[in-house]
Structure formats: C-alpha cells, structure tokens
Design a protein around this motif. Structure first.
Motif, short mmCIF file in Angstrom:
data_model
loop_
_atom_site.label_atom_id
_atom_site.label_comp_id
_atom_site.label_asym_id
_atom_site.label_seq_id
_atom_site.Cartn_x
_atom_site.Cartn_y
_atom_site.Cartn_z
N TYR A 276 -3.78 -31.93 24.61
CA TYR A 276 -4.50 -30.91 23.83
C TYR A 276 -5.93 -30.76 24.35
N LYS A 280 -7.29 -27.27 25.77
CA LYS A 280 -8.23 -26.50 24.93
C LYS A 280 -9.68 -26.67 25.34
N ARG A 300 5.67 -28.77 21.27
CA ARG A 300 4.99 -27.79 20.42
C ARG A 300 3.63 -27.41 21.01
N ILE A 301 2.88 -28.42 21.46
CA ILE A 301 1.56 -28.15 22.04
C ILE A 301 1.70 -27.29 23.29
N GLY A 304 2.46 -23.78 22.40
CA GLY A 304 1.31 -23.14 21.80
C GLY A 304 0.31 -22.63 22.81
N GLN A 377 -2.16 -27.68 13.39
CA GLN A 377 -1.70 -26.55 14.20
C GLN A 377 -0.22 -26.65 14.58
N PHE A 378 0.25 -27.88 14.85
CA PHE A 378 1.56 -28.02 15.46
C PHE A 378 2.56 -28.82 14.63
#
Length: 470
Positions: A276, A280, A300-301, A304, A377-378
């Motif tokens: 992450y 990010k 999931r990350i 995303g 978020q996830f």
C-alpha cells in the motif's frame, strides 16, 4: 539422507547434519558446478550463529577448493540476505548459507543460492540430490582450510559495507532523520544486529537492542518472530514508548513487527502495509506476488490500484521467479519474508525493516493508523493456523485422502473452486479460503484459513484439522 525442502536442506545435528553429509553435499554441489561449466565463477559461502555453522562453512569451502573451485568466504557471521546479495554482486552463479533459519536449536542446514542471488529451484536441488545418489563418499575431494587460504582458492571477504550502503541507497534516509524514531530491535540471538543497527543509527534513529548475545540455544526459544516469541519485545515497546519493535529470525531473512501499542503485526499485514505504501505514497507501479497461504488482502489492494496479484506455490523461489516474469513490485509470504523489485531475489528481513522505518517517517502516521486506513478501504481479513502433526506412517494415508480421494469435510460454506497446485486449497464463494499442505521441513500438515472474521476462520481451520486427524 540429504533431501531439500522449500527452505533448503535442514537436519538434526549429529543425526543427519554431520561432517560426512556436509562434505557429501559439497562434493555434489562441486560436481553440479562443473557439469554446468560455471565452476570458474566461484562460490560464495556464509554462515549464521548456530552450533557448527562456522565449522560446516569451512567443511564446504574445503571440498569446493579441493575441486579447484574459487571460494569467496564471508569470514564472520552473516545474515542470509547478505549472502544472497554477495552472490548477486560477485556474479558467482552459486552460493550457500549454513543455517536452519527459524528451526529449533538442534537443527542446522544449508541453503543453496543461484544466479542473481535467488533460492535454488527444485530443478537445481533435484540435480544436487541425483549427484549425491551417484556419489561414492570416498570420492570426496578436499584440501584443508589453511592450504586453501595459502593457494588463493579460499578468499576471505567482508561484503557488509556494500550490503548496508545498498540498502541505505534504496531508502529515504533524510525523511527518517527528520522523524527521529525510537526503535527497539530483537535479533532473537541471530545475525541481524550489526547490519540493521548500523542502518538505523546512520538514519539517526534512537536504537535499543535486546537478545543480541551469541547463544546457540536461542535463549530457549524458537528463533522465529511471532506473537509468542516476541513477548519481551512487546512489553518493552509499551513500557518505554517505542515507535516500533523489530524482531528478526535466526538468519534475518524474515521479520516480526510490534506496533506502537504493543500489538503484533501479522506478516500478512506487513506485506499489505508495504505494498500500500509503495503504491499510494511513493507512486510506484506493479503487481504483487504471494504464495497460496498468504492473505487475499493483497488481491484487494492490487485491484484497488489497477494492479494484479499473482498466486504461486509455497517456497520463495516461486515468488522470485513470478516477480521477474511479471515485473511485479513486491512479493512475500505469510511467514514474514518479502522483497521488492530491484533488490535481491530472495527474502530480506533487514531491508524490509528498513523500508518500514521509511514508511513511518514519510507518512508521519503510526503502524496502527495506517493498517486501519487499509482495512477501511479494502476490508478485514483474519487468518488462523491449525497445524496437524503426524507420524511418518500416516503420511501415505493423508496423501491418499487429500490427493487421490480428494475428500473434504463440510465447511458450511459454498465452495467456488479447489486447487491442488500445492496441497489442497479450497476457495469459498464468500472470498474466504482454507489450505492444507505438507511442510517441506517438518512432519506436519500446515493448515491455514482466512475469513472476514476471526471466529469463522477458527471454525474452518478446526474443521479441516479434525477431518485430517480422524
């Protein structure tokens, strides 16, 4: 018997880990190097703090030198990732670490590395085993260590500065200097102290070290960072208000983290935090590679951020190969090992710890805050492990049950699909999963289950364990 598992050859000292077996293994490696016409490139040897590690490293050097192969001998205890780094740097093609990693103190072993500083593939270890099977123990060629030094075939080296400087060059030391973090390090009586403490002090962290003396019994603990083995570290983080506690396993290729609240951060979440952060906060691009017993939070990350998660069998060699094939950004496993693109093609607990220190410094957030941000978020993922130890005579029954009969219990959840790529993994329609696979180093079945709540994960894991032990 010399058989390689997912983490190299490991055996009980005095039973199978003997001078004769180490020399036999070394001769087989020498034969392999000659067969592959890369003997002239040399061979890197390093060792950890385990009982007999230093002597076994010399036994290996004596055999390789006796076969006319140049040996680059790291002349003090060294983390496994440093040895892998040296194989890559010197372009030797092959190298070895004398270590049993996180196994109990009465074990030792040998990890073999290949081109670029990566774990040997099954093809390579199968070749070594075939050379061993065909070898007459009397055919082992060797010279004594001192003679090897004198004739130049054994060459002592000290690659510590290059390894440390490489890591310092890959992290934002200025951001770390400005944050002025308080860090406590637990090498678990292993080999990470010199490298990691030097990196942290260079970046102006305040550092305290515990459990750093040379103790071949590892203080009576398993040298594997977990919520149980890092209890003292957890207590000290809270009592003395450290920003982070870092524990590394016996050969420093894996790590365990304690956050500022004294909570153990599961290796799954360490991987999630770093992936992450790289996506990010650093704006890097690339997928993630995980083994099939590692959290799907990474999937999931990745999704995303428009990236892909790649699943591979257990064994870091599979992770590094897939990372290279897909140009993935990061790869890791739920046991605490990881690496990123551009570094060595193997696990590095020293580098991973350094990158976490950068994460804290750049984001100006605590580990618990960042982890909560990710979960918001996830989603939340909970993993449990319910290992099933068995007697050798039971292995055939279990293999038939799982892989021939392909029997499974009723988990109470709809099954989306199954995979037999490495053990048996059951994927549920709700996104959860459970896996049972034979350990490559111990007589047990490793059972992992992940669901969206802890109770469900426990229930699924226990259902599989009960099914296998009936």
């Amino acid at each position: 018997m010399i058989k390689f598992g997912t983490g190299g050859w490991r055996a009980l000292i005095g039973e199978d880990f003997t001078k004769e077996n180490v020399q036999t293994l070394s001769q087989a490696v020498a034969d392999l190097l000659k067969a592959r016409h890369c003997a002239e490139r040399g061979f890197v040897i390093g060792y950890d703090r385990r009982f007999l590690s230093d002597k076994a490293a010399r036994w290996i050097a004596e055999v390789l030198a006796g076969n006319g192969i140049p040996v680059f001998f790291i002349d003090k205890v060294a983390p496994t990732p440093l040895i892998m780094f040296t194989v890559k740097k010197l372009e030797t093609g092959f190298g070895a670490a004398v270590t049993a990693s996180h196994n109990p103190a009465d074990y030792n072993g040998v990890k073999i590395f290949t081109d670029g500083g990566r774990d040997a593939t099954e093809t390579v270890t199968d070749e070594i085993e075939s050379f061993i099977a065909a070898l007459d123990p009397k055919a082992v060629s060797r010279i004594d260590f001192e003679s090897g030094l004198q004739n130049g075939l054994i060459r002592p080296i000290d690659p510590f500065n290059e390894y440390i400087d490489t890591i310092l060059g890959m992290i934002d030391t200025e951001a770390i200097k400005n944050r002025k973090l308080k860090v406590i390090l637990d090498p678990m009586f292993g080999v990470s102290k010199t490298c990691l403490q030097t990196i942290l002090l260079t970046a102006r962290c305040e550092v305290e070290v515990i459990n750093d003396r040379h103790d071949t019994l590892f203080g009576g603990r398993l040298p594997s960072p977990s919520t149980h083995t890092l209890q003292r570290l957890r207590d000290m983080v809270v009592e003395r208000h450290y920003d982070i506690g870092i524990g590394t396993d016996g050969d420093a290729d894996r790590l365990g983290i304690i956050d500022e609240k004294g909570d153990f951060i599961h290796p799954n979440n360490i991987l999630a935090l770093l992936y992450y952060y790289l996506l990010k906060f650093k704006g890097w691009k690339g997928g993630v590679v995980r083994n099939l017993a590692t959290t799907h939070l990474l999937d999931r990350i990745a999704a995303g951020f428009g990236e892909t998660c790649f699943e591979v069998p257990v064994g870091f060699k599979h992770i590094s190969s897939m990372m290279e094939a897909q140009n993935a950004l990061i790869g890791g496993e739920s046991s605490g090992g990881l690496t990123i693109r551009g570094h060595i093609r193997g696990k590095d607990g020293v580098f991973a710890a350094s990158l976490l220190i950068e994460l804290l410094s750049v984001t100006q957030k605590s580990l618990s805050e960042l982890l909560e941000e990710i979960h918001q978020q996830f989603g939340y993922f909970y993993m449990v492990e319910n290992d099933c130890r068995f007697k050798p005579q039971d292995k055939e029954r279990l293999q038939k049950l799982l892989f021939e009969d392909k029997a499974l219990p009723d988990f109470g959840y709809a099954i989306a699909r199954r995979s037999y790529a490495d053990g048996v993994k059951v994927y549920f329609e709700n996104g959860g999963w459970v896996i049972a696979r034979f350990s490559g180093t111990e007589p047990l079945l490793r059972i992992f289950a992940e669901m969206d709540n802890e109770a469900a994960a426990q229930a699924v894991g226990e259902t599989m364990k009960t099914f296998l032990t009936v």
